[in-house]
Design an enzyme around this catalytic site. Structure first.
Site: not given
Ligand code: ZN
Length: 270
Positions: A98-99, A148, A152, A189, A242
């Site tokens: 992710d991210d 995603h 965020h 999250y 991540h």
């Protein structure tokens, strides 16, 4: 830059290994229903449409969970039947990252090539715009590209309209870098509500969560990340990790360890 805080999850909750059917059933049209949505923790809708959090400020941690819809969200009486994906098939394991993309993604892709492995990325729209070459490289290498959000935010604190706006703004930055349609969405999250599910299915996408969280962001020690992942991994695991230097350094050990347990590494498919 990313912060190490931002976890809105209740950290006292244990992560249950909730296994949902591996092939998610798609409900193309949510059915309208008159049953009211539970009104617990309803918040006033005076907050601005855009999240105050302007940077990718959090990591996925803890239990993915469905939350109440905010007040006055216009879609709240429409019930989504979308079933989030928490696991892959028997004997299989999916690594999800992710991210990203970040300045580390080029190195991450190199490690994955060396290990001859494909993962599922959940990219942020704003990061895709900042590191477009890493997106096209990930596509070229055959990784699965998921979405995603743009910035965020905590989607569950936004109205339906704000969630839809957030969804569209980042997705438009990502899709132009991918030759395939982007069909997987992971809410930041792991927090989502009925409106998040509605927005996801209205974009003909699946929601992908996880059932293994090694909390890779909590340490800078790659050997700790390897240990944590391998201690939890089991048949069907979707592991959330991540785009982070210690995770990248840990990946060869993680990949070898998963294979030595007899599992097949797969991407999350749709
Ligand atoms: Zn995230």
């Amino acid at each position: 830059m990313m912060l190490l805080t931002g976890c809105e999850q209740d950290s006292t909750l244990e992560v249950p290994h909730t296994f949902v059917t591996e092939s998610p059933s798609v409900s193309p049209e949510p059915t309208a229903t008159a049953s009211p949505v539970p009104s617990q923790s309803v918040q006033p809708s005076s907050t601005p449409a855009a999240s105050p959090m302007k940077e990718p400020a959090g990591f996925e941690t803890g239990l993915p969970k469905e939350e109440a819809v905010v007040a006055e969200s216009k879609k709240q009486t429409k019930k989504s039947e979308l079933k989030p994906i928490y696991s892959v098939g028997k004997g299989k394991v999916a690594i999800t990252i992710d991210d990203g993309p970040t300045k580390y993604t080029a190195e991450l892709l190199k490690v994955l090539r060396e290990q001859n492995t494909h993962v599922t990325f959940f990219f942020l729209g704003q990061n895709a715009a900042a590191f477009p070459q890493s997106v096209t490289e990930a596509v070229y290498d055959g990784h699965e590209i998921g979405y995603h959000s743009d910035t965020h935010p905590q989607m569950t604190q936004m109205t339906y309209d704000a969630q839809n706006l957030e969804f569209n703004s980042g997705l438009s930055k990502l899709v132009k870098l991918d030759k395939q349609p982007v069909t997987l969405f992971r809410p930041p999250y792991g927090a989502y509500n009925n409106d998040t599910k509605l927005v996801t299915e209205e974009h003909h996408m699946q929601m992908v969560l996880w059932n293994e969280d090694p909390q890779d962001w909590a340490t800078n020690d790659p050997s700790q990340v390897v240990k944590s992942v391998l201690a939890q991994v089991e048949s069907g695991s979707i592991i959330v990790m991540h785009d982070h230097p210690s995770t990248i350094a840990a990946l060869p050990g993680i990949i070898k360890g998963i294979r030595s347990k007899g599992y097949t590494l797969v991407t999350v498919t749709h």
